[in-house]
Write a protein that holds these residues in place. Sequence first.
Motif, short mmCIF file in Angstrom:
data_model
loop_
_atom_site.label_atom_id
_atom_site.label_comp_id
_atom_site.label_asym_id
_atom_site.label_seq_id
_atom_site.Cartn_x
_atom_site.Cartn_y
_atom_site.Cartn_z
N VAL A 24 0.74 -1.09 0.07
CA VAL A 24 -0.04 -0.04 0.00
C VAL A 24 0.94 1.23 -0.04
N ARG A 25 2.06 1.21 0.91
CA ARG A 25 2.90 2.22 0.73
C ARG A 25 3.25 2.69 -0.58
N GLU A 26 3.78 1.55 -1.19
CA GLU A 26 4.34 1.55 -2.94
C GLU A 26 3.43 2.45 -3.72
N ALA A 27 2.06 1.67 -3.49
CA ALA A 27 0.70 2.51 -4.35
C ALA A 27 0.68 3.79 -3.93
N PHE A 28 0.89 4.16 -2.82
CA PHE A 28 0.70 5.76 -2.40
C PHE A 28 1.61 6.44 -2.93
N ALA A 29 2.87 6.18 -2.95
CA ALA A 29 4.02 6.72 -3.72
C ALA A 29 3.56 6.70 -5.09
N HIS A 30 3.26 5.82 -5.61
CA HIS A 30 2.99 6.10 -7.05
C HIS A 30 1.78 6.86 -7.46
N ASP A 47 -9.70 -2.06 15.82
CA ASP A 47 -10.16 -3.20 15.33
C ASP A 47 -11.77 -3.61 15.79
N GLY A 48 -12.88 -3.98 14.99
CA GLY A 48 -13.94 -4.63 15.61
C GLY A 48 -14.99 -3.58 15.85
N GLU A 49 -14.69 -2.25 15.71
CA GLU A 49 -15.88 -1.44 15.96
C GLU A 49 -16.30 -0.94 14.66
N ALA A 50 -17.77 -0.98 14.77
CA ALA A 50 -18.44 -0.62 13.46
C ALA A 50 -18.31 0.75 13.26
N GLY A 51 -18.10 1.11 11.94
CA GLY A 51 -17.81 2.42 11.28
C GLY A 51 -17.96 2.46 9.93
N VAL A 52 -17.54 3.68 9.28
CA VAL A 52 -17.64 3.73 8.01
C VAL A 52 -16.48 3.04 7.45
N LEU A 53 -16.65 2.14 6.59
CA LEU A 53 -15.72 1.48 5.97
C LEU A 53 -14.76 1.90 4.80
N CYS A 54 -13.53 1.89 5.21
CA CYS A 54 -12.57 2.42 4.27
C CYS A 54 -11.68 1.64 3.69
N PHE A 55 -11.00 1.78 2.49
CA PHE A 55 -10.15 0.94 1.90
C PHE A 55 -8.99 1.72 1.21
N SER A 56 -7.76 1.20 1.19
CA SER A 56 -6.72 1.45 0.29
C SER A 56 -6.15 0.06 -0.23
N ASP A 57 -6.34 0.11 -1.83
CA ASP A 57 -6.23 -0.91 -2.61
C ASP A 57 -5.08 -0.85 -3.42
N ALA A 58 -4.08 -1.39 -3.26
CA ALA A 58 -2.85 -1.47 -4.13
C ALA A 58 -2.93 -1.65 -5.56
N THR A 59 -3.91 -2.44 -5.80
CA THR A 59 -3.95 -2.91 -7.16
C THR A 59 -4.20 -1.89 -8.23
N ALA A 60 -4.78 -0.90 -7.73
CA ALA A 60 -5.30 -0.05 -8.66
C ALA A 60 -4.26 1.14 -9.21
N LYS A 61 -3.77 0.89 -10.46
CA LYS A 61 -2.79 1.84 -10.84
C LYS A 61 -3.42 3.12 -11.46
N SER A 62 -4.37 2.95 -12.14
CA SER A 62 -4.98 4.07 -12.87
C SER A 62 -5.53 5.22 -11.98
N TYR A 63 -6.11 5.15 -11.08
CA TYR A 63 -6.44 5.90 -9.97
C TYR A 63 -6.37 5.75 -8.52
N PRO A 64 -6.22 6.82 -7.83
CA PRO A 64 -5.97 6.48 -6.30
C PRO A 64 -6.99 5.70 -5.71
N CYS A 65 -6.78 4.50 -5.47
CA CYS A 65 -7.77 3.73 -4.85
C CYS A 65 -7.75 3.86 -3.28
N PHE A 66 -7.93 5.11 -2.73
CA PHE A 66 -7.83 5.25 -1.31
C PHE A 66 -9.39 5.85 -0.72
N LEU A 67 -9.99 5.02 -0.26
CA LEU A 67 -11.57 5.20 -0.52
C LEU A 67 -12.25 5.61 0.92
N VAL A 68 -12.96 6.35 1.25
CA VAL A 68 -13.99 6.42 2.20
C VAL A 68 -15.24 5.63 1.70
#
Lengths: 489, 378
Positions: free
Chosen positions: B38-44, B311-332
């Motif tokens: 994920v850090r590598e994706a962030f740098a990209h 961990d374990g607390e219900a809340g708004v689900l967020c993702f950072s997905d390193a497989t997306a190269k064409s757009y920053p897949c860092f999502l709320v």
Amino acid sequence: MNQSEEGKPAPRLKLPFIVGGKRYVAPGEQQVLRTEDRCEVILPAFTADVKSKIDGLDRNLLRDVPIQDIIAFLNRVGRNWRSSEYSRRRLFIAQLQMVLGYSEEAAEHEADWIGVLFTSHARMLDLLDIELGSRFILDEWVRSDEAMVHAYPVGRVTHVLPGNVPSSTVISLLRALLTKNISVLKVASGDPVTALSLALSLIELDASHPVTRAVTVAYWPEDNELGAELIRSSDGVVAWGSAIAVQRAKERCGAEASFTPFGPKRSLALVGRGADPHKAALGVAHDASLYDQAACFSVQEVFVEGDLEPFLTELDAGLRRYESLLPPRKLSTDELAYLNGRRLDQEFAGGKLYATASRAAIFVAPADAQLDPPLEAPLQRTVIVRPVKDLVEALAHVDEGVQTVAVAPWDVIAEHRDELAKRRVSRIVELGLNNVFRIGGTHDGMRPLQRLVRYVSHEAPAREFPKGMVLPLDQTKILENKSFQDVVF
Amino acid sequence: MFTQNLAPVSLIDSVVFGDHDWLENSVEWQADLRLELVREAFAHHLASCPQYASFADRKGVTAEHIQTVDDLVRIPQLPTSVFKRQRVLSVPPDEIVMNFTSSGTSGTKSVIHRDGVTLHRLCGMMRSDSPLFGNYLDGMDETNSTIINLGPSRSDSGNVWFSYVMSLLEQMAPMQSYVVGSDLLLKEAVDDVRRSLVEMDKVFVVGPPFLVSDFCQEVIGAGAPLEGGDSLFVFTGGGWKNRESERMDRHEFNKVVGEALSLADPLQIRDVFNQVELNTLLVECEHHRKHVPPWVHAFTRDPVTFEPLPDGEAGVLCFSDATAKSYPCFLVGDDVARVLSGVCDCGRPGVTMELVRRLRGSSHAGCAETIRSTVQAD
């Protein structure tokens, strides 16, 4: 997460319909409205029986009731609402908190407005004078140049009400009663309590009064065919709220029925170089805090000419002050998440978060920020401040979607008034007065009472010389003599 | 000479395309891998997407700030609404091969622009031996299995992301699709399942839960029982869309589907989580928890403060997905969920996600217009 997420059941509130001024309690079927995670409201189902009872109401019930009797009755209702001891008022305040999440202070303010609006008898007569031309015109024939004109109610008016601003319900109902119409108040799922509280306060004062019997309150979901039929068979439709709600009402409105739209609008403020930063900022704070920016007159953006920092400091203080005066509405978990998302969106678009209070927030938009369409405004007391070198720059952001432009200092407006009008704004007011609709002012480009009456003219006879003629109007003779151009000047 | 133009295989590709089973490694091992990917994706994305870089700069976060797994929550994230209104690219526009939209029940749809690399990585996950699917697809191949897709074929799915993703299952076994135009050919689907159960070892019915529900009603209505036994599998995804009022809770859904299709075990019913903005499928295990692969960082935020939750607390689900190269897949995201790190009840270590519900959209903005119409200059 919140309590209801953890399994605690939401409080329940059971409410009746009002049909022709009488409580209607369904024997069986019910509708359940869930207002976010705050509570569940249980209402009767909108059945064929309800609709048939509404269809059976006399559309001319108020036609022959003198205006003074209507206004006098409304005044008595309003005096009840002005009393802090009035039980209906106290119940209304409790229900606004429970169902809409209002703070006690904001709910009290709404109740005060009901009292003030219902007792504004002199203003009501002025309104008739200004909008219909005469305060007598609904009671009698009034001379209008070469005709006598009498205004009559259109009949049955269905109000598609908003869920965001309770006072809209009050205004909508008062306009219909002042024009002697009977009303069907179709409440929004977000606010089923205001219309019912008003109708019940009429019943409590005098259940048999024609004004009381002229009011019906019901709810039906958007896809309800019986509700759609009721709108189709109405003589007038007044639609408030979102673009979708207004559009849907318009599509269902009969071809000959009057349609009065109060669709989505936004409002903005102009702060000129000579403005007192404290006074201007406090005005913005008021106009952005009332109804948590959910009203069309709520200021969302402020264009500031000149030194920004003193204004921002004062605005931050002003918004905090209003959080004490009118504490923000309690938001559900989902509403808060939505708000946070929209504010994050502002940041991604280049807005700089200047300050946050317990709910309010200020974003400053640099010139290169992309805060233009289709970016959504977060609302909930989020003020977007746009620094400009000259207020003329603000004009590029004004279009027909702007309802109110609030300005400070007041004399700045002379320079921009015509240009704002050309860009189709509806109102220009002094900062801090957005919610005060002055006597004589317009509402979304209209004089709404005119939409709620039909005029009948009783015109002058032939013996009365028409204006521009100096002899009786004998059309046969004129044709025979081919003298039309000679006798009409 | 021949290798001069070949880029070395990146770590992310070796994990996505490789046959290494990360689920055999500890939670900590997966966390370290996640940090690296994920850090590598962030740098990209900082280097390649000026809008995102500017946003991160205003947030005061650089790649150097991401030193430990706990730092991953600092990566600036975008609300999905960003993708509803503007193009956010981390590759040159001419590298985009498909523009996907959400299937969307109302309002403006997100548009996600994917390049070949981003899409290939998604395809790389869609194989029966991928750890992503646990052992759900074990033994499945094109000689013994068939897939009944209650959706359009890949060529008919256009740019609707969910339909496209489900149609990619055809990489694993022959697939027949039963949505043609706007029609769902339920009778044909039921008939083909009956036939396939005779001819094949494994038959998979895939589709959104409301269409699976329709499929079951068709089976019941036909009057002839369908004996799914241990050969019929049901794979759902995509939620209830505009048939939300018909939503069944998971227990009830399993009961209705299990009885209608005479399944030997409710574990033959699995659900997958995905959304158009996310480039990875999160597949349910035997204990109905959705496993998060090590190239995705999932966590929840407090809806009130938007601060990360434990961990374990219900809340708004967020993702950072390193497989997306064409757009920053860092999502709320737009869901309420719980995310847990540890060993799942199924025995697999790692991060799992339990979906609680969809966030309800904004309510009662009423007559305050929130989107400015286009200004026409005089």
